[in-house]
Design a protein around this motif. Structure first.
Motif, mmCIF file in Angstrom:
data_model
loop_
_atom_site.group_PDB
_atom_site.id
_atom_site.type_symbol
_atom_site.label_atom_id
_atom_site.label_comp_id
_atom_site.label_asym_id
_atom_site.label_seq_id
_atom_site.Cartn_x
_atom_site.Cartn_y
_atom_site.Cartn_z
ATOM 1 N N LEU A 45 0.918 -1.454 0.082
ATOM 2 C CA LEU A 45 -0.063 -0.063 0.282
ATOM 3 C C LEU A 45 1.258 1.047 -0.348
ATOM 4 O O LEU A 45 0.202 2.341 -0.758
ATOM 5 C CB LEU A 45 -0.984 0.212 1.370
ATOM 6 C CG LEU A 45 -2.279 -1.212 1.283
ATOM 7 C CD1 LEU A 45 -3.139 -1.118 2.611
ATOM 8 C CD2 LEU A 45 -2.528 -0.516 -0.230
ATOM 9 N N THR A 46 1.667 1.293 0.844
ATOM 10 C CA THR A 46 3.163 2.194 0.738
ATOM 11 C C THR A 46 4.029 2.457 0.629
ATOM 12 O O THR A 46 4.601 3.760 0.193
ATOM 13 C CB THR A 46 3.141 2.381 1.796
ATOM 14 O OG1 THR A 46 3.606 1.726 2.751
ATOM 15 C CG2 THR A 46 1.964 2.880 2.659
ATOM 16 N N GLY A 47 4.698 1.347 -0.444
ATOM 17 C CA GLY A 47 5.915 0.753 -1.051
ATOM 18 C C GLY A 47 5.413 1.049 -2.227
ATOM 19 O O GLY A 47 6.757 0.741 -3.536
ATOM 20 N N GLY A 48 4.774 1.883 -3.331
ATOM 21 C CA GLY A 48 5.107 2.283 -4.468
ATOM 22 C C GLY A 48 4.135 1.217 -6.170
ATOM 23 O O GLY A 48 4.615 0.892 -6.979
ATOM 24 N N ASP A 49 3.674 0.174 -5.249
ATOM 25 C CA ASP A 49 3.534 -1.029 -5.894
ATOM 26 C C ASP A 49 2.575 -0.443 -7.220
ATOM 27 O O ASP A 49 1.023 0.357 -6.163
ATOM 28 C CB ASP A 49 2.286 -2.626 -4.970
ATOM 29 C CG ASP A 49 2.568 -3.639 -6.160
ATOM 30 O OD1 ASP A 49 1.995 -3.243 -7.458
ATOM 31 O OD2 ASP A 49 2.706 -4.199 -5.586
ATOM 32 N N PRO A 50 2.123 -0.500 -8.138
ATOM 33 C CA PRO A 50 1.864 0.186 -9.498
ATOM 34 C C PRO A 50 0.400 -0.401 -9.675
ATOM 35 O O PRO A 50 -0.449 0.088 -9.687
ATOM 36 C CB PRO A 50 2.511 0.030 -10.722
ATOM 37 C CG PRO A 50 3.347 -1.248 -10.399
ATOM 38 C CD PRO A 50 3.721 -1.111 -8.869
ATOM 39 N N ALA A 51 -0.052 -1.311 -8.795
ATOM 40 C CA ALA A 51 -1.458 -2.114 -8.920
ATOM 41 C C ALA A 51 -2.146 -1.791 -7.243
ATOM 42 O O ALA A 51 -3.936 -1.955 -8.055
ATOM 43 C CB ALA A 51 -0.959 -3.425 -8.975
ATOM 44 N N ILE A 52 -1.601 -1.300 -6.503
ATOM 45 C CA ILE A 52 -2.560 -2.150 -5.004
ATOM 46 C C ILE A 52 -2.524 0.026 -4.177
ATOM 47 O O ILE A 52 -0.977 0.292 -4.313
ATOM 48 C CB ILE A 52 -2.129 -3.500 -4.182
ATOM 49 C CG1 ILE A 52 -3.321 -3.056 -2.412
ATOM 50 C CG2 ILE A 52 -0.751 -2.960 -3.289
ATOM 51 C CD1 ILE A 52 -3.077 -4.253 -2.206
ATOM 52 N N HIS A 53 -3.292 0.130 -4.026
ATOM 53 C CA HIS A 53 -3.690 1.731 -3.737
ATOM 54 C C HIS A 53 -3.960 2.337 -2.011
ATOM 55 O O HIS A 53 -5.478 1.196 -2.054
ATOM 56 C CB HIS A 53 -3.729 2.674 -4.857
ATOM 57 C CG HIS A 53 -3.236 2.289 -5.990
ATOM 58 N ND1 HIS A 53 -2.220 3.432 -6.330
ATOM 59 C CD2 HIS A 53 -2.994 1.376 -6.682
ATOM 60 C CE1 HIS A 53 -1.982 2.761 -7.135
ATOM 61 N NE2 HIS A 53 -2.616 1.979 -7.620
ATOM 62 N N GLY A 54 -3.638 2.388 -1.082
ATOM 63 C CA GLY A 54 -4.719 3.039 0.228
ATOM 64 C C GLY A 54 -4.979 4.675 -0.138
ATOM 65 O O GLY A 54 -4.245 4.753 0.473
ATOM 66 N N MET A 55 -6.251 4.371 0.560
ATOM 67 C CA MET A 55 -7.334 5.800 0.467
ATOM 68 C C MET A 55 -8.037 6.071 2.431
ATOM 69 O O MET A 55 -7.838 4.766 3.063
ATOM 70 C CB MET A 55 -8.567 5.726 0.294
ATOM 71 C CG MET A 55 -7.736 6.416 -1.573
ATOM 72 S SD MET A 55 -6.436 7.197 -1.382
ATOM 73 C CE MET A 55 -7.815 8.987 -1.826
ATOM 74 N N LEU A 56 -7.399 7.026 2.741
ATOM 75 C CA LEU A 56 -7.885 7.414 3.933
ATOM 76 C C LEU A 56 -8.631 8.389 4.344
ATOM 77 O O LEU A 56 -8.490 9.238 3.070
ATOM 78 C CB LEU A 56 -6.738 7.755 4.893
ATOM 79 C CG LEU A 56 -5.991 7.511 6.715
ATOM 80 C CD1 LEU A 56 -7.169 6.605 7.616
ATOM 81 C CD2 LEU A 56 -5.801 8.522 7.459
ATOM 82 N N ALA A 57 -10.038 8.225 5.022
ATOM 83 C CA ALA A 57 -10.986 8.831 5.464
ATOM 84 C C ALA A 57 -10.626 10.287 6.697
ATOM 85 O O ALA A 57 -10.368 9.118 7.345
ATOM 86 C CB ALA A 57 -11.810 8.672 5.120
ATOM 87 N N GLN A 58 -10.398 11.152 6.968
ATOM 88 C CA GLN A 58 -10.434 12.037 7.804
ATOM 89 C C GLN A 58 -11.118 13.122 8.652
ATOM 90 O O GLN A 58 -11.405 13.587 7.082
ATOM 91 C CB GLN A 58 -8.707 12.375 8.117
ATOM 92 C CG GLN A 58 -7.858 11.101 8.189
ATOM 93 C CD GLN A 58 -6.500 11.656 8.593
ATOM 94 O OE1 GLN A 58 -6.069 12.358 7.411
ATOM 95 N NE2 GLN A 58 -5.559 11.644 9.175
#
Length: 153
Positions: A45-58
């Protein structure tokens, strides 16, 4: 809570914010993942994998975490365009019904339109009535049935 919601990509510094959300999500689905799997997910999620992404709602007023979203981009056999699988969506119990889940889905759909994706799709458990109310409003009732074969012991 303010009517506004901050939506932003996860960063390597967000582990302490993300982890309780992820733990709650896994508990909701009655899944206990090994620590190495969770650590590997965090790295993707945080290492730059081009396929998997994460979002946060605050919450913009307090900074409190309201929810998370993980999505996977992949090719598709029916189009040359990218397809997006919304794999994980979780909103804290206190923030449910306040538009957080809808905001995350709409953000992702907007990104897909901007980037020319072919489709955005997801699934949930049949008995997840709360989520299905939102999903039916956002996307319409599902017309596909999902089958799965576990390939691990």
């Amino acid at each position: 809570m303010s009517a506004r919601i901050i939506l932003r990509p996860l960063t390597p510094d967000d582990r302490s914010i993300w982890q309780p959300l992820w733990d709650s999500y896994c508990a909701f689905y009655k899944v206990a993942l090994p620590a190495n799997v969770i650590d590997g997910l965090w790295e993707k999620l945080t290492g730059g994998d081009p396929a998997i992404h994460g979002m946060l709602a605050q919450n913009p007023d307090t900074g409190d975490a309201l929810g998370l979203m993980h999505y996977v981009l992949h090719p598709h056999t029916w189009s040359l365009k990218t397809v997006c699988y919304l794999e994980d969506l979780f909103v804290t119990e206190a923030a449910r019904g306040q538009g957080v889940g809808r905001a995350l889905i709409e953000w992702l759909a907007g990104k897909g339109r901007e980037e020319g994706w072919f489709r955005l799709y997801w699934h949930t458990d049949e008995d997840n009535a709360t989520a299905r109310l939102l999903y039916d409003r956002v996307a319409g009732p599902a017309t596909m049935v999902r089958y799965a074969i576990s390939l691990t012991k």
